[in-house]
Design a protein around this motif. Structure first.
Motif, PDB file in Angstrom:
ATOM      1  N   LEU A 261      54.317  50.876 -13.342  1.00 19.12           N
ATOM      2  CA  LEU A 261      53.042  49.416 -13.746  1.00 19.12           C
ATOM      3  C   LEU A 261      53.717  48.262 -14.015  1.00 19.12           C
ATOM      4  O   LEU A 261      52.823  47.158 -14.367  1.00 19.12           O
ATOM      5  N   ARG A 262      54.486  48.086 -15.250  1.00 20.42           N
ATOM      6  CA  ARG A 262      54.741  47.482 -15.441  1.00 20.42           C
ATOM      7  C   ARG A 262      55.956  46.790 -14.620  1.00 20.42           C
ATOM      8  O   ARG A 262      55.712  45.775 -14.302  1.00 20.42           O
ATOM      9  N   ALA A 263      56.580  47.524 -13.888  1.00 19.87           N
ATOM     10  CA  ALA A 263      57.165  46.696 -12.265  1.00 19.87           C
ATOM     11  C   ALA A 263      55.856  45.634 -11.600  1.00 19.87           C
ATOM     12  O   ALA A 263      56.288  45.121 -10.798  1.00 19.87           O
ATOM     13  N   SER A 264      54.406  46.782 -11.500  1.00 18.03           N
ATOM     14  CA  SER A 264      53.850  45.755 -10.345  1.00 18.03           C
ATOM     15  C   SER A 264      53.169  44.791 -11.144  1.00 18.03           C
ATOM     16  O   SER A 264      52.938  44.163 -10.958  1.00 18.03           O
ATOM     17  N   MET A 265      53.064  44.974 -12.791  1.00  9.93           N
ATOM     18  CA  MET A 265      52.514  43.598 -13.557  1.00  9.93           C
ATOM     19  C   MET A 265      53.610  41.971 -12.887  1.00  9.93           C
ATOM     20  O   MET A 265      53.282  40.947 -12.606  1.00  9.93           O
ATOM     21  N   THR A 266      54.839  42.518 -12.392  1.00  7.51           N
ATOM     22  CA  THR A 266      56.231  40.977 -12.298  1.00  7.51           C
ATOM     23  C   THR A 266      55.315  41.042 -10.802  1.00  7.51           C
ATOM     24  O   THR A 266      55.619  39.981 -10.206  1.00  7.51           O
ATOM     25  N   ASN A 267      55.909  42.079 -10.113  1.00 10.61           N
ATOM     26  CA  ASN A 267      55.176  42.085  -8.417  1.00 10.61           C
ATOM     27  C   ASN A 267      53.956  41.366  -7.904  1.00 10.61           C
ATOM     28  O   ASN A 267      54.219  40.964  -7.181  1.00 10.61           O
ATOM     29  N   LEU A 268      52.667  41.735  -9.175  1.00  8.77           N
ATOM     30  CA  LEU A 268      51.362  40.917  -8.898  1.00  8.77           C
ATOM     31  C   LEU A 268      52.278  39.256  -8.843  1.00  8.77           C
ATOM     32  O   LEU A 268      50.555  38.508  -8.162  1.00  8.77           O
TER      33      LEU A 268
END
Length: 1538
Positions: free
Chosen positions: A730-737
């Motif tokens: 989820l932390r990585a997704s915050m960047t990927n979004l």
């Protein structure tokens, strides 16, 4: 200079040398060297003496050629040797003479008459005469005096065919047909094509300037005439005209006729032989040519400066010995023939490949080469000579192409020994005819491997059993040969297994033989790979052995590529043999920079294999310590060396390998294969997360599907390691979004990677939108496992964004200074945070119980969002999304509802410039960003009232008062925004559940609309098209088309009325529960079927406005009449046209990203007027479409409704454009028909649909006829700025209209009533993706009641049938397939019991076959049409013999097979064949009319003959023996024993 020709023969004369004696001027030796016999005296080759030559000389003995056949040019006169002129053609002298003979030399030296003064030639003219029969020929001929002059050799000058370069109609080459004699009587000879002049082209190529042009043209002329002669066109005695430049030319018609009567040979070769090229006397000649014996001339090669192409040598099959007909190889033909022809080919290839060549010369040279490959009988020796190492790479490639052409297209007709000769020479080229592995060109290697594979496909294994041994032997000769062997094995696997370009039997034979030898092949490949890799590793550090190391590396790469071609389909046992030795080697090679990409490809293919789970278990070895270490270390090394394309490609492959490993783990774990969670699962997840956080957006997106599979997995989703990975993901997704990485930008490390992956910002934007949607789905899966963590992260991110300062970045928005654009850092962060919180919060409410939901935290976040103020429209839109996402918390704390409503209503009236709310005139057009905020707020209110009506109902009065306050200012809101707020009120009023109260409220709400709509002025305007144009200001001429708009208020009032009527009709409903409806007074009775009849509280108000609505529709339709269009003002001449946005959407043109937000909605008053007409038209039909489902009985019982609709909605359809007709069918006709009760089919639907379907068929037929004849018709599009784009737009609109019409017919007639019929055709979707593969229509496809009602009326039935079957041949594949599978057969089946006319039956069947001809290239369409044709033929053939007549007209149909099929079909006593076999038989019959893709229509067919099958199935005799020996029924149980 003209070519010599035979003198004209007069009756009673002999040859120029005498009446019966031989002419000593010609060679007398054949290929064998023996003297030829003299010719008979009175033959056609006996020519007349030249004028003034005196009496005929006595016959002379034949003289032997003193110079011999090898050096003919030295015998020419000096004048001929110096010039580019050819000596007389050998076939023009009598038998027994030699052009080298000294007896003729004095005559050759006779001085010619002085030529006429040459005419200055025009720049575009070349020395070729017009074609026979062309009008320009007579025109030129009439201008030339008839002059004759004796030839220096005593022969009259030959004909001259000329084409002028400036006349494209005459410059078609030397292609005058002639009549020849042979078996079967007279026939028209094939016209030879215009061949290039290689010699003059090369002169130009070598830099000849303007001064060399006359010589170049002379050479060109000479060569083309030589080609003409040697292709078999005998020179003819004709009347001649003097060419203005001194040459002779003229009509040849009389000469053709005389030559035909005299029996000139059908073909003659420039070698001087008979037309067959035989060397075995008259008998051999007759055998080869099937002609009467011809005179045989000298076998020496004609020494024309530019030898002709196609007749350069006798056909190969005719170069057989007269005694034994044994193939003797190239020694049987003249080496000079091959050498000379190869010289011409080299020149032609040079011209083709030279960038300085003109297009005309290049095309001529290309035709020269292509006709050589097609017709020359000595292609093999020429190809082998051109393929020698001494030639240049381009010439060698062309020589090998010749050999490939021979194998592909002539192999079936070649003698066995010739095949062996070719095969041995090709294998010799591989062995010793190529450069070293580092020097040889890749295209040479490729074509060499193709030749061998083509021979393998035709001969192996039956006729070439030692092929694998030969390849193995070749591979031991060196690295060059080993690499070629790898190429051969790879291409063989691709052709046989991957592309399957062989006939079924040959493919089966080769594939089964490959499978039988796969263990040897794999052992060979692995051994080769291992040996060469070991050598490469040993020598790569030694500078002295660098070339040797590179050679071994090349072989290793080739071995890896070959393995990749086999790993995909061989048995998994070969891949996992020897304790997964192959996988181990591949993992080791991942750290070898030169070989790592190939190794990763092989590893990826192996890990991606499907099959039995038990066979895939060994693949789990890759989760071991060693394999995982090599994979991860290779990834770290490649990533640490910076962005290099080679390393980036390798990283992509490794990422795909890890994804495939995850998929294998998900498939094996939890199944019966007894696979446990790997010990290195944590290390795998860490490495996978590293790819998810990589700067490359492509690598990030590649991991999402595997993450989703892991989070969904029944076993792995409970694994502690995976659960611990959720917060990290989820932390990585915050960047990927965060939408960064546009190729044109430099604001992120992702941008550099995006420049490798995307061509434009639009491509990246489309990719990122898809990636974000995919990531949102995976995040929701993760939050199902851990909802609280996701919500906590969303809250933290939201709080940070609310407090962070706004960073607009270097690009400010056009909307205003200091505002964000879509690329601003603050907006991309807000946008990503909004998407994240929306995904996480919605999943939390679906996952957690009510008691577990963190209400207090949610309310705190909502409070923060409501208190946040911003003037930036992009950020405010994100804030509104967060309000909607957090609104479910209000259900726990209703006291926060007023604050939410206040926030939303403030956004409804949002403006960047606050003063513009109260300015009457339109000073600043709103940008799309501002418009989106206002629409967003309105839609949020509607969504809130729709989803939580009980929550909002207590605050209804506050909401109503707020809306009335906003509506009081006419300019504050747009009409759509007013309608949206009124829709929200109507949705809440549905919760009154009291008919009278809701009716009173709607009456009050619509009072302003009724007063305006029913006024006398409005009735006048709505009823008169001219008054309507004036009222809306469409007849004005505006000086300032951007700011000035005097009639905008009038248009807004009409729009307000229409919007309000639509909103009320669409939203007003009775209670869903029957008891509540009955208690509230909504239930008024029951239908005979028992269904309840409800009344809508809006019915009375809407029907009161109904007449004026129909008047507006009628007026709007009449606006498209030519006289009304002429009344539009100059500014608004295109007011009724489509908006540019709609055009781009239909054409699939992307809109620049910034314009989506920063540009005004309507840039000019013309666009505003276009938007008004478009929206008004659509909304009127939306009202009619919603009136049926909304008001039901009250609407359908309106008196004369059918006639009113026909006289309004369907009036003036001829002038209505396609883009207006489509929404009428989609939003009005279809919903009304679907909601109409069956009781009103006869009175309403049939009277309306009958004329409509008849008209639509006529309209579409005309439209498609225009499209089909587009290339013939000349339409005046001069006024259009872009006629090509307009033509594409029109065609696409016709396709979309066709789909709408066919969808409407299907819905009315066939589609099940319970199904949802809103699957209308997507405007901009990809048609190929929509093509279905399951094409068999359902067995239960029957007509609906409405369809049966329509089919009872003869005119409607005819229109439906003709439209359905005619649409099969319209050029819209998607419509054809849908109609075929859903509509055609049910309609025809309905009329089968009746008596159909034979012509009608033939037309239906022919229409299906036409559809096959047009759409047969598409597999889905072809299968559906074949099935339909089979159904029709099987059902109607017993009654209508006309269908057989239609079948007999199919090209290439096998009559005996058709008779067999018919006999089985018509004779019921015969055993019924299986349905699939009958279909296959029928498909084979109609193959001749099945269309092919454009790329295959003109492709030359490659025919590969089947060899005797190696694998014949032995039929079991058990059943027959048991039945024969046990006639009494005893021991029949044997049949059922295992």
């Amino acid at each position: 200079m003209a070519e010599p020709r035979p003198a004209k023969r007069r009756p009673g004369t002999g040859s120029p040398a005498g009446p019966s004696g031989p002419n000593p001027a010609y060679p007398c030796r054949r290929a064998g060297g023996r003297a030829r016999r003299a010719a008979p005296a009175r033959r056609w080759w006996a020519a007349a003496r030249p004028p003034g030559a005196g009496p005929a000389a006595p016959a002379a003995a034949p003289a032997r050629c003193p110079s011999g056949p090898g050096t003919p040019r030295r015998c020419w006169p000096a004048r001929w040797r110096r010039s580019a002129t050819a000596p007389p053609s050998p076939r023009r002298w009598p038998l027994g003479t030699c052009r080298h003979s000294s007896a003729r030399r004095p005559a050759l030296r006779a001085p010619p008459l002085p030529p006429a003064a040459p005419r200055p030639r025009s720049p575009g003219e070349v020395g070729f005469a017009p074609r026979l029969g062309h009008p320009r020929q007579q025109q030129l001929g009439a201008q030339r005096p008839r002059l004759r002059r004796p030839h220096p050799a005593g022969h009259a000058e030959g004909p001259r065919l000329v084409a002028h370069r400036d006349d494209p109609k005459t410059h078609r080459g030397l292609s005058v047909g002639r009549r020849g004699e042979g078996r079967g009587g007279e026939r028209r000879a094939e016209r030879p094509r215009h061949l290039p002049a290689a010699l003059p082209l090369v002169v130009l190529h070598h830099g000849a300037g303007p001064a060399a042009q006359p010589r170049v043209e002379a050479l060109l002329h000479l060569h083309e005439e030589a080609v003409h002669v040697h292709q078999g066109h005998h020179p003819l005695p004709t009347p001649r005209h003097r060419h203005p430049d001194g040459r002779r030319s003229g009509s040849r018609a009389a000469g053709w006729r005389r030559g035909w009567r005299r029996g000139w040979p059908r073909r003659a070769l420039h070698s001087g032989r008979c037309s067959s090229g035989g060397a075995g006397g008259a008998r051999s000649c007759r055998r080869a040519c099937a002609e009467p014996p011809r005179p045989r001339a000298c076998a020496t090669r004609s020494a024309l400066p530019s030898p002709p192409l196609l007749s350069a040598a006798p056909p190969l099959r005719r170069l057989l010995s007269a005694a034994g007909s044994r193939w003797r190889g190239p020694a049987a033909m003249s080496a000079e023939q091959v050498s000379s022809l190869c010289e011409q080919l080299v020149k032609a290839v040079t011209v083709i490949m030279d960038p300085a060549s003109t297009q005309r010369y290049r095309l001529e040279a290309l035709k020269f080469c292509e006709e050589f490959k097609e017709k020359c009988p000595i292609c093999v020796p020429c190809g082998l000579k051109l393929a020698e190492k001494t030639q240049t790479a381009i010439v060698r490639h062309f020589g090998l192409q010749i050999l490939e052409h021979v194998v592909k297209y002539r192999w079936n007709n070649m003698p066995r020994l010739e095949k062996v000769y070719l095969k041995n020479n090709v294998m010799g080229l591989i062995s010793s005819g190529t450069q070293s592995i580092l020097e040889e060109e890749s295209h040479i290697k490729d074509v060499l491997s193709r030749i061998v594979v083509e021979m393998i496909k035709r001969e192996w294994p039956q006729h070439w059993p030692d092929m694998l041994k030969e390849l193995d032997t070749l591979s031991k000769q060196g690295e060059t040969q080993t690499e070629l062997v790898m190429f051969i094995l790879l291409r063989l696997a691709e052709d046989v297994v991957t592309f399957q370009t062989l006939p079924t039997q040959r493919r089966r034979d080769i594939q089964q033989t490959l499978t039988q030898n796969m263990e040897k092949i794999f052992s060979f490949l692995l051994t080769t790979l291992q040996q060469n890799v070991n050598k490469y590793r040993r020598m790569k550090t030694d500078l002295a052995q660098q070339p040797k190391a590179q050679a071994n590396c090349r072989v290793g790469i080739a071995a890896l590529n070959t393995l990749a071609g086999y790993i995909d389909w061989v048995a998994l046992s070969h891949i996992t043999a020897d304790n997964c030795k192959l996988l181990e080697m591949l993992c080791l090679l991942l750290n070898e920079p030169e070989l790592q990409i190939g190794a990763a490809e092989c590893l990826l293919i192996a890990v991606s294999r499907k099959g039995k789970l038990e066979d895939r278990k060994p693949l789990m070895v890759l989760f071991g310590d060693v394999a995982m270490h090599y994979i991860l270390s290779a990834a770290q090394t490649a990533d640490g060396e910076g962005l290099v394309e080679k390393h980036y490609v390798f990283l992509k492959r490794l990422c795909q390998v890890l994804c495939a490993l995850g998929s294998q783990l998900c498939a094996l774990l939890g199944s019966d294969s007894e696979v446990e969670t790997p010990a290195n699962f944590g290390k795998y997840l860490d490495s996978f997360l590293a790819f998810t956080t990589h700067p490359s957006q492509f690598l990030r997106s590649s991991t999402q599907i595997t993450w989703g599979a892991l989070f969904r997995h029944e076993v792995l989703s409970r694994d502690p390691l995976l659960l611990a990975m959720i917060p990290k993901y989820l932390r990585a997704s915050m960047t990927n979004l965060v939408k960064v990485g546009f190729p044109s930008k430099t604001d992120s490390p992702s941008c550099e990677y995006s420049r490798f992956d995307f061509d434009s910002d639009e491509d990246f934007n489309a990719f990122f939108n898809s990636f974000r949607a995919q990531q949102g789905e995976v995040m929701r899966m993760a939050c199902r496992l851990d909802s609280r963590t996701g919500f906590q992260m969303a809250g933290e991110w939201l709080k940070y964004q609310l407090t962070a300062p706004v960073d607009t970045g270097p690009m400010n928005s056009k909307t205003g200074e200091g505002l964000c654009s879509i690329f601003s850092p603050s907006f991309v962060q807000w946008d990503a945070m909004t998407f994240f919180s929306e995904s996480v919060i919605s999943q939390m409410f679906r996952t957690l119980d009510k008691d577990e939901i963190p209400v207090n935290d949610g309310i705190d976040l909502l409070q923060l969002v409501l208190n946040f103020e911003t003037k930036d429209p992009l950020i405010l839109s994100c804030v509104l999304t967060n309000v909607s996402a957090l609104f479910p918390f209000v259900t726990y704390r209703p006291e926060y509802l007023p604050q939410v409503l206040s926030k939303l209503f403030a956004s409804v009236t949002f403006e960047v410039v606050e003063e513009s709310k109260f300015v009457v005139s339109v000073q600043a057009p709103r940008t799309r960003a501002v418009k989106n905020v206002r629409r967003h707020a309105c839609s949020s209110i509607i969504k809130m009232c729709r989803d939580y009506p009980q929550l909002v109902l207590p605050n209804f009065e506050m909401l109503y008062n707020h809306v009335k306050q906003l509506l009081s200012n006419e300019l504050l809101l747009t009409q759509m925004e007013k309608c949206a707020l009124m829709e929200a009120l109507v949705l809440i009023s549905n919760q009154f559940k009291d008919y009278e109260r809701q009716k009173a409220f709607l009456e009050e709400l619509m009072a302003p609309v009724a007063g305006l709509w029913l006024s006398a002025e409005m009735q006048r305007v709505l009823s008169d098209p001219e008054a309507f144009i004036s009222f809306v200001g469409a007849d004005n001429k505006i000086a300032d088309p951007i700011m000035e708009d005097p009639s905008g208020l009038n248009r807004s009032r009409i729009s307000f009325c229409v919007y309000t009527i639509l909103g009320v009709v669409k939203r007003a409903r009775w209670p869903a529960a029957m008891e509540e409806a009955k208690a509230g007074g909504f239930l008024v009775g029951y239908l005979p079927s028992g269904s309840p009849i409800y009344r809508n509280p809006c019915t009375e108000q809407v029907l009161k406005l109904f007449d004026n609505l129909l008047a507006l529709i009628r007026t709007h339709n009449n606006l498209y009449m030519p006289e009304m269009v002429a009344k539009l003002g100059e500014t608004f001449a295109k007011a009724l046209d489509m908006l540019e946005v709609e055009k781009n959407a239909i054409l699939g043109l992307p809109q620049p990203l910034l314009e989506l937000y920063d540009s005004p909605v309507y840039k000019t008053v013309l666009e505003r007027m276009q938007g008004f007409f478009c929206t008004l038209y659509d909304n009127c039909f939306h009202i009619l479409g919603n009136a049926g489902p909304s008001m039901q009985q009250d609407f359908y019982t309106v008196e004369g409704l059918a006639s009113q609709l026909i006289s309004s909605a369907f009036i003036n359809l001829n002038n209505i454009p396609d883009y207006r007709l489509r929404p009428m069918l989609r939003v009005f006709v279809k919903p009304m028909v679907l909601s109409c009760p069956p009781e009103y089919y006869e009175t309403l639907v049939c009277p309306m649909l009958g004329p409509l379907f008849t008209y639509l068929h006529m309209r579409l037929s005309q439209k498609w006829e225009v499209i089909n004849q587009r290339s013939i018709l000349c339409e005046d599009d001069a006024a259009d700025d872009n006629p090509e784009s307009q033509e594409m737009l029109e065609e696409q609109l016709v396709r979309l209209l066709t789909r709408e019409v066919m969808d409407l017919i299907t819905v009315c007639c066939v589609a099940k009533r319970g199904a949802e019929h809103n699957s209308s055709v997507a405007v901009d979707g990809d048609d190929d993706e929509a093509m279905a593969t399951d094409v068999t229509p359902p067995a239960s496809a029957e007509l609906t009641e409405l369809g049966k009602c329509l089919m009872k009326q003869e005119d409607v039935c005819t229109a439906l049938m003709i439209t359905a079957y005619a649409s099969l041949s319209w050029k819209d594949t998607l419509s054809c397939q849908r109609t075929t599978t859903q509509l055609c057969w049910p309609l025809l089946k309905q009329v089968l019991p009746g008596n159909l006319l034979p012509d009608a039956v033939s037309w239906f069947f022919t229409s299906v076959l036409k559809g096959l001809q047009i759409h047969g290239q598409h597999d889905g369409c072809m299968a559906a049409l074949v099935h339909l044709a089979f159904q029709i033929y099987e059902a109607l053939r017993p009654r209508y013999a006309e269908l057989k007549v239609v079948m007999e007209q199919i090209p290439d149909i096998q009559r005996d097979s058709l008779e067999q099929f018919d006999s089985k079909l018509l004779n019921p006593t015969l055993q019924k064949v299986a349905d699939k076999r009958r279909k296959d038989h029928f498909k084979r019959l109609i193959t001749g009319c099945i269309g092919k893709p454009l790329g295959e229509q003109f492709r030359k067919e490659v025919h590969i003959r089947n060899l005797p099958s190696l694998f014949k199935k032995v039929k079991p005799s058990l059943e027959t023996d048991v039945l024969e020996t046990n006639e009494d029924g005893e021991d029949l149980t044997v049949l059922f024993e295992p």
